[in-house]
Design an enzyme around this catalytic site. Structure first.
Site, PDB file in Angstrom:
ATOM      1  N   SER A  30       0.784  -1.106  -0.029  1.00 22.97           N
ATOM      2  CA  SER A  30       0.081  -0.070   0.068  1.00 22.97           C
ATOM      3  C   SER A  30       0.919   1.356  -0.052  1.00 22.97           C
ATOM      4  O   SER A  30       0.226   2.463  -0.358  1.00 22.97           O
ATOM      5  CB  SER A  30      -0.967  -0.052   1.021  1.00 22.97           C
ATOM      6  OG  SER A  30      -0.176   0.021   2.393  1.00 22.97           O
TER       7      SER A  30
ATOM      8  N   HIS B  61      -3.125  -3.242  -5.713  1.00 23.91           N
ATOM      9  CA  HIS B  61      -3.419  -3.147  -4.085  1.00 23.91           C
ATOM     10  C   HIS B  61      -4.852  -3.287  -3.830  1.00 23.91           C
ATOM     11  O   HIS B  61      -5.674  -2.561  -4.304  1.00 23.91           O
ATOM     12  CB  HIS B  61      -2.850  -1.472  -3.965  1.00 23.91           C
ATOM     13  CG  HIS B  61      -3.329  -1.075  -2.464  1.00 23.91           C
ATOM     14  ND1 HIS B  61      -3.599   0.430  -2.369  1.00 23.91           N
ATOM     15  CD2 HIS B  61      -3.187  -1.661  -1.207  1.00 23.91           C
ATOM     16  CE1 HIS B  61      -3.768   0.304  -1.103  1.00 23.91           C
ATOM     17  NE2 HIS B  61      -3.520  -0.896  -0.460  1.00 23.91           N
TER      18      HIS B  61
ATOM     19  N   GLU C   8      -6.218  -0.923  -6.907  1.00 28.81           N
ATOM     20  CA  GLU C   8      -5.173   0.070  -7.453  1.00 28.81           C
ATOM     21  C   GLU C   8      -4.069  -0.623  -8.471  1.00 28.81           C
ATOM     22  O   GLU C   8      -3.361  -1.709  -7.736  1.00 28.81           O
ATOM     23  CB  GLU C   8      -4.337   1.012  -6.587  1.00 28.81           C
ATOM     24  CG  GLU C   8      -5.478   1.979  -5.867  1.00 28.81           C
ATOM     25  CD  GLU C   8      -4.718   3.083  -4.897  1.00 28.81           C
ATOM     26  OE1 GLU C   8      -4.724   3.839  -4.781  1.00 28.81           O
ATOM     27  OE2 GLU C   8      -3.809   2.354  -3.936  1.00 28.81           O
TER      28      GLU C   8
ATOM     29  N   ASN D 287      -4.020   6.578  -0.719  1.00 29.83           N
ATOM     30  CA  ASN D 287      -3.241   7.025   0.465  1.00 29.83           C
ATOM     31  C   ASN D 287      -2.490   8.273   0.320  1.00 29.83           C
ATOM     32  O   ASN D 287      -2.375   9.182   1.050  1.00 29.83           O
ATOM     33  CB  ASN D 287      -2.120   5.994   0.696  1.00 29.83           C
ATOM     34  CG  ASN D 287      -2.833   4.697   1.404  1.00 29.83           C
ATOM     35  OD1 ASN D 287      -3.860   4.811   1.910  1.00 29.83           O
ATOM     36  ND2 ASN D 287      -2.033   3.713   1.645  1.00 29.83           N
TER      37      ASN D 287
END
Length: 577
Positions: A413, A434, A446, A484
């Site tokens: 991540s 991800h 992702e 993120n």
């Protein structure tokens, strides 16, 4: 916004004088109000008699002098300081000495507005959120001279209106916009740099974080001209580069692309003012990065035995793929089997899976402790601990074991995918995949390509994600990827706001949940994710971008040092029983 505020007051039994700049503007406002109450009537939220009584409480006028006998005047004109100051100076000469003057500004200094009057002590911010008749949150903004009685009266009135008022001091952006617009601006930067498409950025934040709208669609709703003014004001006050409006915003505003109101912004709409998005020259075609040949993927390998690994294994098996999963011991192999069995049992009990389908899933699973058993699979997904050295060693082993042409994917991540790819002699076959936790529920994946990843690998993984019922978004190999990279600076900003004693954790959480319709406030989310995990991700972002505003908040570092890591240990920003 003005029409919405008028409706809020009138709905709650208050007589309202609605002033506009011209007869045409009055009629437009009246039409907006009529449309809103017609919708409420059709949905059973307002009776026909109630609608009539509501409209009877409102006096529409173009004469500001008609406000002379009002106890409270709320200004909701465009975000231009000189315009607001001029209005307040005029109001000061018209209203009663004890009348309260409130500004609905979302970013301008209430203090600067108030000093246009002879009595700034009666001036307060009363920031409603759009749409005012729906959103519950109201920021009550006091200046250094606002009388306590004025603040208390406005707070009590907001509560009487069914709102959730929070009293704060005069600072650009207040709570919600100070946190929201830094995030929105970062998303625009991401789009402007062509790191990801507008569709993928928006889908990532909706599906990965549960937000009601993606950041670029939200910018279109707010209006790019309004967003620019808010960001510019915040930057001029705080000089935080993260609030410096992304250049493309000004360019789009200059070109008339202001969002929904003009029919074009980051997206194109079927007409000005519409919410219906239509295809344009930027709308992606099917196939994303590559419409050519896809690699064959029939068998899957998964390395890992934790929660994420178990979820990924279940997802592939449910989609009909044969999955060989590798754990470090026989006990862990059985633990994965038990975790998946429990998950499948819950699905059967809820009617989401039949007994036959559960048996079929179990028939697709093979557990082992030997990496060599992955020699003939078509794709391997690594889901081990988030430690670069561990992952690199694993990729070295997979490179020696797996057949040519296999796709090697990492679920990291935050770590660089290229660091794993570099450990192999086939970096073109390595990609990030991800998943989000819990993997068997969350729709987002992702797909992260490095400078070496082959296009057919990216296209194959995108296609595979769709086949297993996931929504792929694609981006380059950069710290934080999409979600993120946008989420954690916002969380970090919330911590900085708390440590500056500008607002409490409860007030900040309330602002973002009720003002922005976020599913969780930033401190609820930080405690859920884990403060140590959050700090590690924020450090990675800071090291990658070297952006001063990304430096981890000292309070976050101190709490981690004290081992206050959130819900998992019973204490973080809050204490849990």
């Amino acid at each position: 916004m003005g029409a919405g505020i008028v409706e809020v007051f009138a709905r709650n039994g208050l007589d309202v004088v609605a002033v506009e700049v011209s007869a045409e503007a009055v009629e437009k406002g009246r039409a907006v109000l009529r449309h809103s109450t017609d919708r409420a009537l059709s949905r059973g939220k307002l009776t026909s008699q109630g609608q009539t009584e509501l409209h009877d409480r409102i006096l529409f006028t173009t004469d500001i002098a008609d406000l002379a006998e009002c106890d409270l005047v709320v200004e909701a004109v465009p975000e231009r300081l000189n315009l607001k100051r001029d209005i307040f100076a005029r109001l000061d000469q018209i209203v009663k000495p004890d009348a309260i003057l409130a500004t609905n500004t979302s970013s301008l200094s209430v203090t600067e507005i108030s000093v246009a009057t002879q009595n700034p002590r009666r001036v307060v911010g009363m920031h409603f959120f759009n749409p005012a008749q729906v959103q519950k949150f109201v920021e009550v903004v006091r200046t250094v001279v606002t009388e306590d009685a004025v603040v208390e009266d406005v707070k009590a009135l907001a509560a009487r209106l069914g709102k959730m008022p929070v009293v704060i001091h005069d600072k650009a952006g207040f709570i919600a916009n100070a946190l929201l617009f830094g995030y929105l601006n970062h998303a625009v930067d991401m789009y402007e740099s062509r790191y990801a498409t507008r569709e993928d950025i928006d889908a990532a934040m909706q599906l990965g974080c549960g937000l009601p709208m993606g950041p670029l669609a939200l910018m279109d709703l707010i209006g790019l001209d309004t967003a620019y003014e808010i960001l510019d004001t915040m930057y001029k006050e705080g000089r935080d580069r993260l609030h410096a409006p992304s250049p493309i915003i000004k360019h789009m505003v200059t070109g008339g692309l202001k969002g929904r109101k003009t029919g074009r912004g980051f997206y194109t709409y079927d007409e000005a003012g519409s919410s219906t998005i239509v295809a344009d020259h930027l709308t992606p075609l099917d196939g994303d990065l590559d419409t050519g040949r896809l690699r064959t993927v029939k068998t899957i390998g998964v390395v890992g035995s934790g929660t994420m690994a178990s979820g990924i294994i279940e997802v592939f098996a449910k989609a009909g793929y044969d999955v060989t999963y590798v754990a470090r011991s026989s006990a862990k192999v059985e633990a994965v089997k038990g975790t998946i069995a429990k998950s499948l049992e819950k699905a059967v009990q809820r009617g989401k899976l039949t007994d036959d389908e559960r048996s079929a899933v179990a028939g697709h699973l093979i557990g082992t402790t030997a990496l060599e058993d992955l020699a003939q699979v078509d794709l391997v997904v690594e889901a081990v601990v988030e430690d670069l050295k561990v992952k690199q060693a694993l990729f070295e082993n997979l490179d020696e074991i797996c057949k040519p042409g296999v796709i090697l994917a990492t679920t990291t991540s935050s770590l660089p995918v290229i660091e794993c790819a570099a450990m192999t002699k086939r970096p073109q076959d390595v990609v990030g995949m991800h998943f989000f936790n819990p993997a068997h529920i969350m729709k987002l994946v992702e797909v992260v390509y490095t400078v070496s990843t082959a296009q057919d690998v990216v296209a194959t993984v995108q296609d595979l994600c769709r086949r297993i019922g996931k929504h792929p978004v694609t981006c380059g190999d950069r710290a934080g990827f999409i979600v993120n990279a946008l989420l954690f600076p916002y969380l970090n900003d919330a911590v900085k706001m708390l440590e500056a004693h500008y607002a409490s954790a409860d007030d900040i959480d309330t602002a973002m949940k009720t003002g922005c319709s976020y599913p969780m406030g930033p401190f609820e989310l930080l405690d859920t994710v884990g403060l140590d995990v959050s700090l590690a991700i924020q450090r990675e972002l800071y090291l990658e971008f070297r952006e001063r505003g990304f430096s981890p908040a000292p309070l976050l570092e101190q709490l981690v040092t004290a081992r206050y890591l959130g819900r998992k240990v019973g204490r973080g920003f809050r204490t849990y029983v």
